[in-house]
Design a protein around this motif. Sequence first.
Motif, PDB file in Angstrom:
ATOM      1  N   ARG A 134      34.167  31.642  10.605  1.00 36.93           N
ATOM      2  CA  ARG A 134      34.601  30.243  10.626  1.00 36.93           C
ATOM      3  C   ARG A 134      33.458  29.278  10.315  1.00 36.93           C
ATOM      4  NH1 ARG A 134      39.361  29.373   9.135  1.00 36.93           N
ATOM      5  NH2 ARG A 134      40.966  30.431  10.335  1.00 36.93           N
ATOM      6  N   HIS A 135      32.219  29.728  10.498  1.00 36.08           N
ATOM      7  CA  HIS A 135      31.065  28.858  10.251  1.00 36.08           C
ATOM      8  C   HIS A 135      30.254  29.355   9.064  1.00 36.08           C
ATOM      9  CE1 HIS A 135      31.975  26.802  14.013  1.00 36.08           C
ATOM     10  NE2 HIS A 135      32.054  27.979  14.592  1.00 36.08           N
ATOM     11  N   ASP A 136      30.935  30.020   8.144  1.00 34.88           N
ATOM     12  CA  ASP A 136      30.282  30.521   6.938  1.00 34.88           C
ATOM     13  C   ASP A 136      29.963  29.340   6.022  1.00 34.88           C
ATOM     14  OD1 ASP A 136      29.644  31.710   4.461  1.00 34.88           O
ATOM     15  OD2 ASP A 136      30.933  33.430   4.867  1.00 34.88           O
ATOM     16  N   PRO A 137      28.671  29.095   5.709  1.00 33.60           N
ATOM     17  CA  PRO A 137      28.330  27.951   4.853  1.00 33.60           C
ATOM     18  C   PRO A 137      28.613  28.195   3.381  1.00 33.60           C
ATOM     19  CG  PRO A 137      26.359  29.188   5.396  1.00 33.60           C
ATOM     20  CD  PRO A 137      27.479  29.832   6.175  1.00 33.60           C
ATOM     21  N   GLY A 195      28.880  33.328  10.784  1.00 36.08           N
ATOM     22  CA  GLY A 195      28.579  32.723   9.505  1.00 36.08           C
ATOM     23  C   GLY A 195      28.844  33.684   8.365  1.00 36.08           C
ATOM     24  N   ASN A 238      33.756  33.837  14.747  1.00 42.12           N
ATOM     25  CA  ASN A 238      33.082  32.551  14.873  1.00 42.12           C
ATOM     26  C   ASN A 238      31.701  32.562  14.231  1.00 42.12           C
ATOM     27  OD1 ASN A 238      35.073  31.055  16.268  1.00 42.12           O
ATOM     28  ND2 ASN A 238      34.534  32.107  18.181  1.00 42.12           N
TER      29      ASN A 238
END
Length: 204
Positions: A152-155, A184, A182
């Motif tokens: 969900r926090h993969d840039p 990256g 959750n």
Amino acid sequence: MPEPSYTAYRQAGEADAPIVMAFHGTGGDETQFIDLVRQINPRAGLVAPRGDVSEGGALRFFRRTGEGIYDMADLAKRTQRMAAFIAATRDSHPGRPIQALGYSNGANILAAVMFEKPWLFERVALLHPLIPWTPPAQPALDGLRVFVSAGRHDPICPPALTDALIEWLHTQGTAVEPLITNGGHDVSQPELDALQRFLQRPEA
């Protein structure tokens, strides 16, 4: 027709075990998933091609012009080349299921082949794919087992695009198994555990 030329790591495995095809991420190479595949299924064969595009010295499977901006003409050309490589690998191992896994750029080239020729695979695992286009409908995807994982926090891979891919796979009738953590862009241990279960699960 001669097999398309890729530098690749190959391990024959046992004759009654699947062939796992592994596709590395940007900056990786054909050795990236050797230990993982051996851990998941020590009896399996392994074919892992090396990306033949260099981006500042980092190996990839197709060109891009920026983060998440693909050279679609180059992708189309290299998708056909990779499909021929996978088909030749399948023909070289008659009767053995082809299971494929790819991470990041490797997941993207694998997905591109799967969208066009899903019959080449028995199972496909896409780890942190980034598919910034909507593929055309593909009825032949119906029933194919597909695993998709993301953070969900993969840039690099926006969650909205992952969600769109999963929804598209649902509409094609695939037996899609999503796992969103959750984390990256790195592959987390829960993803590896789920991948192992996915690849080891017996046929219904």
